[in-house]
Design a protein around this motif. Structure first.
Motif, PDB file in Angstrom:
ATOM      1  N   ASP A   1      61.683 -47.594 -19.182  1.00 36.01           N
ATOM      2  CA  ASP A   1      63.073 -47.099 -19.311  1.00 36.01           C
ATOM      3  C   ASP A   1      63.590 -46.529 -17.991  1.00 36.01           C
ATOM      4  O   ASP A   1      64.785 -46.533 -17.727  1.00 36.01           O
ATOM      5  N   ILE A   2      62.669 -45.984 -17.181  1.00 37.68           N
ATOM      6  CA  ILE A   2      63.132 -45.416 -15.919  1.00 37.68           C
ATOM      7  C   ILE A   2      62.854 -46.373 -14.743  1.00 37.68           C
ATOM      8  O   ILE A   2      62.925 -45.989 -13.583  1.00 37.68           O
ATOM      9  N   GLY A   3      62.518 -47.617 -15.087  1.00 41.09           N
ATOM     10  CA  GLY A   3      62.372 -48.649 -14.056  1.00 41.09           C
ATOM     11  C   GLY A   3      61.009 -48.682 -13.388  1.00 41.09           C
ATOM     12  O   GLY A   3      60.867 -49.230 -12.296  1.00 41.09           O
ATOM     13  N   PHE A   4      59.991 -48.141 -14.065  1.00 39.70           N
ATOM     14  CA  PHE A   4      58.655 -48.124 -13.454  1.00 39.70           C
ATOM     15  C   PHE A   4      57.643 -48.833 -14.337  1.00 39.70           C
ATOM     16  O   PHE A   4      57.933 -49.171 -15.487  1.00 39.70           O
ATOM     17  N   GLU A   5      56.475 -49.070 -13.772  1.00 32.73           N
ATOM     18  CA  GLU A   5      55.382 -49.636 -14.569  1.00 32.73           C
ATOM     19  C   GLU A   5      54.127 -48.799 -14.326  1.00 32.73           C
ATOM     20  O   GLU A   5      54.037 -48.101 -13.295  1.00 32.73           O
ATOM     21  N   ALA A   6      53.198 -48.878 -15.255  1.00 31.95           N
ATOM     22  CA  ALA A   6      52.010 -48.013 -15.172  1.00 31.95           C
ATOM     23  C   ALA A   6      51.117 -48.406 -13.998  1.00 31.95           C
ATOM     24  O   ALA A   6      50.967 -49.580 -13.675  1.00 31.95           O
ATOM     25  N   SER A   7      50.556 -47.401 -13.357  1.00 31.00           N
ATOM     26  CA  SER A   7      49.601 -47.638 -12.274  1.00 31.00           C
ATOM     27  C   SER A   7      48.202 -47.364 -12.810  1.00 31.00           C
ATOM     28  O   SER A   7      48.013 -46.492 -13.655  1.00 31.00           O
ATOM     29  N   ASP A   8      47.223 -48.100 -12.262  1.00 33.00           N
ATOM     30  CA  ASP A   8      45.830 -47.846 -12.669  1.00 33.00           C
ATOM     31  C   ASP A   8      45.257 -46.649 -11.924  1.00 33.00           C
ATOM     32  O   ASP A   8      44.203 -46.126 -12.278  1.00 33.00           O
ATOM     33  N   ILE A   9      45.931 -46.261 -10.824  1.00 27.42           N
ATOM     34  CA  ILE A   9      45.408 -45.149 -10.016  1.00 27.42           C
ATOM     35  C   ILE A   9      45.818 -43.828 -10.663  1.00 27.42           C
ATOM     36  O   ILE A   9      46.996 -43.598 -10.923  1.00 27.42           O
ATOM     37  N   GLN A  10      44.847 -42.994 -10.914  1.00 26.83           N
ATOM     38  CA  GLN A  10      45.134 -41.688 -11.514  1.00 26.83           C
ATOM     39  C   GLN A  10      44.266 -40.600 -10.884  1.00 26.83           C
ATOM     40  O   GLN A  10      43.146 -40.882 -10.463  1.00 26.83           O
ATOM     41  N   PRO A  11      44.761 -39.356 -10.832  1.00 30.06           N
ATOM     42  CA  PRO A  11      43.920 -38.277 -10.302  1.00 30.06           C
ATOM     43  C   PRO A  11      42.684 -38.084 -11.165  1.00 30.06           C
ATOM     44  O   PRO A  11      42.758 -38.258 -12.389  1.00 30.06           O
ATOM     45  N   VAL A  12      41.564 -37.700 -10.521  1.00 31.02           N
ATOM     46  CA  VAL A  12      40.378 -37.379 -11.314  1.00 31.02           C
ATOM     47  C   VAL A  12      40.542 -35.937 -11.806  1.00 31.02           C
ATOM     48  O   VAL A  12      41.313 -35.174 -11.222  1.00 31.02           O
ATOM     49  N   PRO A  13      39.836 -35.552 -12.872  1.00 28.38           N
ATOM     50  CA  PRO A  13      39.951 -34.161 -13.335  1.00 28.38           C
ATOM     51  C   PRO A  13      39.492 -33.189 -12.252  1.00 28.38           C
ATOM     52  O   PRO A  13      38.581 -33.505 -11.477  1.00 28.38           O
ATOM     53  N   PHE A  14      40.090 -32.033 -12.215  1.00 26.01           N
ATOM     54  CA  PHE A  14      39.684 -31.045 -11.203  1.00 26.01           C
ATOM     55  C   PHE A  14      38.494 -30.237 -11.709  1.00 26.01           C
ATOM     56  O   PHE A  14      38.176 -30.255 -12.907  1.00 26.01           O
ATOM     57  N   SER A  15      37.852 -29.523 -10.786  1.00 22.36           N
ATOM     58  CA  SER A  15      36.768 -28.624 -11.190  1.00 22.36           C
ATOM     59  C   SER A  15      36.975 -27.255 -10.548  1.00 22.36           C
ATOM     60  O   SER A  15      37.266 -27.158  -9.358  1.00 22.36           O
TER      61      SER A  15
END
Ligand SMILES: Cc1cc2nc3c(=O)[nH]c(=O)nc-3n(C[C@H](O)[C@H](O)[C@H](O)COP(=O)(O)OP(=O)(O)OC[C@H]3O[C@@H](n4cnc5c(N)ncnc54)[C@H](O)[C@@H]3O)c2cc1C
Length: 433
Positions: free
Chosen positions: A190-204
């Protein structure tokens, strides 16, 4: 009197826990409508699969799920903020807009315009400090000037620190103040984007990690850093929580990094021109070579220097690069290749999940030697001896440079000794006395 709403505008604070502006809205006695704007002024310049947009969208979905459990929802808009506000003012009965401070030059200009618009409509605009412990003019030299050197800044920062400064606020007990409203939640498409496979890893924020941080943080093959970057950037964690954990450790190295973050934030706040210009103008005469083919090789991780290439490939594949390697790749670009730090800064800005203008500009200028409290220009990282110190078994390099040691791996783009001397000469000639 008719009941009016408070709009809470989320920006760099994508959480509904320990959020100062939100807490003030929820305890104001009015019903609160949370809102987020996908700002087309920023989004229009990004690739359609930008990983940060996917991350923001996911985090908003999480917020929306919690709000739905409380019979509420978030109002997510897409467009130019000023236009979005004009529309909202026409459709919702708003008496005030609450938000947390955003210190970047673009954000301060945007907020000024929004404040003027709201004033014309008699709507209060209340803003709060949330993403830092100390902001703007809260840590100044005794003569009232802002600091430009980290060590005395950090000393004053610590002197000014009281428990109240890092106390969390209890938003959860006040969720009943969210307005019972249901807004449609837009998809990425809806906002003109598509999903990326790159994501932040969880923090510690584990005690062990913080206790051992000083010893492990420089080794890119180890999981020795917190990976808080994107979470602090988008506010999916509160800085107060990070400081609480940091203070529990006897080792203060991790806390000092959080202070570096605030140091660079106040530098950009006091010196917005440093986003584009050398902090120290005496470096303006440096004749950058700016060779486009060499820049391309650097971006693609094909310089023939394995630690540089590993860093760039890690960045391209994951949106993250280890801090030690950011320093090495940055130094290599500015000093070995004599490419303007602004080119590197722009490339990192496009790729880093934790891109933050104050940190990126501050660190790039540090690396180039042009910054406020910068590494001296004659400090030129030797990319080969850095491997011996920080990746002696080539564990990190082998993870990212699959063709390491093979005939397909590129030749060195420039010889180290020659590049070092060329750099020293160019800087010497370019720096005004
Ligand atoms: C050329 C260059 C560009 C950089 N660009 C960015 C950027 O765009 N955004 C960004 O957040 N950091 C940037 N950094 C700083 C640092 O590399 C990252 O903050 C860190 O690598 C993020 O990983 P982490 O969360 O595991 O950090 P940790 O080592 O676990 O540190 C915890 C937090 O402290 C702060 N911090 C750590 N080191 C620094 C530092 N040198 N300067 C300021 N804050 C620091 C960050 O908020 C970080 O998340 C840059 C460094 C260099 C040399």
């Amino acid at each position: 009197m008719k009941d009016t709403y408070i709009l809470f505008w989320h920006r760099r604070d994508l959480r509904i826990k320990d959020n100062i502006g939100l807490y003030n809205a929820l305890t104001s006695g009015h019903k609160v409508i949370p809102m987020f704007i996908f700002d087309s002024e920023i989004l229009d310049d990004l690739p359609k699969n930008d990983a940060r947009v996917t991350f923001i969208h996911k985090e908003l979905e999480k917020i929306n799920d919690t709000l739905k459990e409380n019979n509420s929802s978030i109002n997510v808009q897409h467009g130019k903020p000023i236009e979005v506000f004009k529309k909202i003012i026409d459709t919702l009965d708003i008496s005030a807009v609450y938000t947390n401070h955003d210190y970047e030059p673009y954000a301060t200009k945007r907020d000024k315009k929004i404040a003027e618009l709201l004033k014309e409509h008699d709507i209060e605009f209340k803003t709060f400090k949330d993403q830092v412990i100390f902001e703007k003019e809260e840590v100044l030299k005794n003569d009232g000037d802002p600091y430009v050197v980290y060590t005395p800044y950090s000393k004053k920062w610590l002197e000014n620190l009281t428990e109240k400064k890092y106390q969390s606020v209890d938003c959860e007990s006040n969720y009943k103040s969210f307005a019972e409203k249901s807004f449609d939640f837009p998809s990425l498409e809806d906002i003109g984007f598509e999903a990326s496979d790159i994501q932040p890893v969880p923090f510690s924020l584990d005690d062990d990690l913080i206790d051992e941080y000083e010893d492990t943080r420089d080794y890119p093959a180890k999981d020795g850093t917190s990976r808080l970057g994107p979470h602090l950037r988008f506010g999916t964690i509160s800085v107060r929580k990070c400081v609480q954990h940091a203070l529990e450790s006897k080792n203060d190295t991790f806390l000092k990094e959080l202070i570096w973050r605030e140091f660079f934030m106040q530098i950009l706040w006091h010196h917005p021109e440093s986003a584009k210009n050398n902090f120290r103008s005496k470096y303006d005469g440096i004749q950058w070579r700016n060779n486009e083919d060499e820049f391309k090789a650097w971006c693609e991780g094909k310089t023939g220097y394995p630690i540089v290439d590993a860093g760039m490939r890690q960045l391209n594949e994951t949106g993250y690069m280890h801090n030690r390697v950011r320093m090495i790749t940055g130094s290599f670009l500015c000093k070995h290749l004599l490419i303007d730090w602004r080119w590197g800064e722009a490339y990192f800005a496009e790729k880093l999940l934790d891109f933050d203008q104050a940190q990126n500009v501050g660190n790039w200028q540090w690396v180039a030697g042009t910054g406020c409290d910068a590494s001296p220009y004659f400090r030129i990282f030797n990319p080969t001896s850095q491997i011996k110190k920080y990746d002696k078994n080539h564990t990190y390099i082998k993870e990212w440079v699959k063709d390491f040691g093979e005939s397909s791996y590129p030749e060195e783009i420039v010889e180290h000794k020659f590049a070092r001397e060329r750099c020293l000469e160019t800087y010497k000639e370019g720096i005004e006395d």
